[in-house]
Each structure stands twice: as structure tokens, then as C-alpha cells.
Scaffold this motif. Structure first.
Motif, PDB file in Angstrom:
ATOM      1  N   TYR A   7     101.388 -45.825  20.589  1.00  0.00           N
ATOM      2  CA  TYR A   7     102.841 -45.970  20.646  1.00  0.00           C
ATOM      3  C   TYR A   7     103.488 -44.877  21.494  1.00  0.00           C
ATOM      4  N   GLU A   8     103.130 -43.623  21.258  1.00  0.00           N
ATOM      5  CA  GLU A   8     103.781 -42.512  21.960  1.00  0.00           C
ATOM      6  C   GLU A   8     103.464 -42.531  23.450  1.00  0.00           C
ATOM      7  N   LYS A  20     104.941 -49.333  14.880  1.00  0.00           N
ATOM      8  CA  LYS A  20     103.767 -48.496  15.155  1.00  0.00           C
ATOM      9  C   LYS A  20     102.528 -49.373  15.013  1.00  0.00           C
ATOM     10  N   TYR A  43      99.312 -54.254  17.806  1.00  0.00           N
ATOM     11  CA  TYR A  43     100.754 -54.324  17.544  1.00  0.00           C
ATOM     12  C   TYR A  43     101.075 -55.736  17.061  1.00  0.00           C
TER      13      TYR A  43
END
Length: 193
Positions: free
Chosen positions: A127-128, A174, A184
Motif C-alpha cells: 500500500y505505502e 490495506k 487487495y
């Protein structure tokens, strides 16, 4: 007098033996507690390793909200080949309600494989990292999926969205971490660009 000393010596040795036995018992109990705690740590590590060893295919198969997507993966023979492989992959899996708008039951094997690949990137995107790439590309990003189409992403107010087939922005939660990438869940079918 000798008999009194002898009796006292016997009593003293009995008391000492009793204390020694109690101390030995306590030592054994302490060792058992240490062994139990070590076993607990080992079991926790085994459980963590088992969770980490689950592939994306297994995560999809075990998720009741992804049963239709799992069926498409099975029909396209991607669950057995691609998603159990080493990867790393990023998969955007539509939940069951998203399939109400299409007739996936009539897909042949090639259509299922192509449709499944539409939701997969051949690289791991936590995610980041995905968020950083989107921001770096001026809050929009096109990434090529395994089918050759492009998935469109946007960042708004610190959240990541993927563009659906209808043009709607779907917020990404997340991901679930798998042994071979990230999963996801999305609630609509994504657009092909």
C-alpha cells in the motif's frame, strides 16, 4: 546424650532432605514453565510462518467474499499456475457483488484467463509503495496489468483509489500480505485502459 545428638542429626537431615526435595520440585516446575513458554513462542512462530506461507491463490480461495473471483481464477487455470508461483504479484480481486453486473459464468477458459489477468500486476505493490508512486506521478498512475491493459490509480486526501469500469473511484483498503505478493479486495470491476 549421644542418642539425643543422633536423634537431632536425623531430624536435621530429614528436614534438610524435605527442603531439598521442595527445592528440586520447584526447580522442576520452573523448568517446565520455561519449556512451556518456549513451546508457546515456537508455536506462535510456526503459526506466523504458516500465515506467511499462504499464497494469493489460497487467500482468495479461503475468502467467502471472493468466491466468484476464485471461480474465474480456477476456470482460467491461474490459481494453480500463476498465483501459487513465487511472484511477487499484486492482485485486485473483485468481491462477489461486483460480478452481478457481468455474466462470468459463460466465460470460456481463455476469457477467464484474460479476465483474471486484468486484475493482476506482475510485481508486489504494498500500500505505502503504491501510494508513493501515485503521489510521485502527480496523484495519478497507470500501471500495466498482466493482460496488457492498464489500471488507473489516483490519490485523494491521502487515500488510494482504483478507477472502475464505470469511471467510479474505488477506495483501496490495506492489502492482505501473502507469501507471493499482496491481495487487495475491491467492490467493482476495474476499467481497462
Amino acid at each position: 546424650m549421644k542418642s539425643i545428638i543422633l536423634i537431632l542429626a536425623i531430624l536435621f537431615s530429614l528436614i534438610s532432605c524435605d527442603k531439598l526435595k521442595q527445592k528440586q520440585q520447584q526447580n522442576v516446575l520452573n523448568e517446565l514453565k520455561i519449556e512451556d513458554s518456549l513451546l508457546s513462542v515456537q508455536n506462535a512462530k510456526r503459526m506466523e510462518a504458516a500465515a506467511k506461507s499462504q499464497s494469493i491463490a489460497i487467500l482468495v480461495a479461503e475468502d467467502m467474499e471472493l468466491s466468484n473471483f476464485n471461480q474465474v481464477l480456477q476456470n482460467g487455470d491461474l490459481a494453480a499456475t500463476l498465483l501459487k508461483g513465487r511472484g511477487p504479484y499484486t492482485v485486485f480481486a473483485p468481491e462477489d457483488e461486483a460480478f452481478e453486473k457481468i455474466n462470468y459464468a459463460e466465460f470460456n477458459e481463455n476469457e477467464s484467463a484474460g479476465f483474471s489477468k486484468l486484475f493482476m500486476l506482475n510485481r508486489a505493490l504494498p500500500y505505502e509503495k503504491l501510494k508513493a508512486e501515485i503521489i510521485e506521478n502527480r496523484h495519478q498512475l497507470l500501471l500495466e496489468n498482466m493482460e496488457g491493459s492498464r489500471l488507473e490509480f489516483e490519490e485523494k486526501d491521502g487515500e488510494i483509489y482504483i478507477k472502475s469500469a464505470s469511471g467510479e473511484l474505488l477506495k483501496l483498503a490495506k492489502p492482505a500480505k501473502a507469501s507471493n505478493g499482496f491481495l487487495y479486495k475491491i467492490n467493482e470491476i476495474v476499467a481497462q485502459n
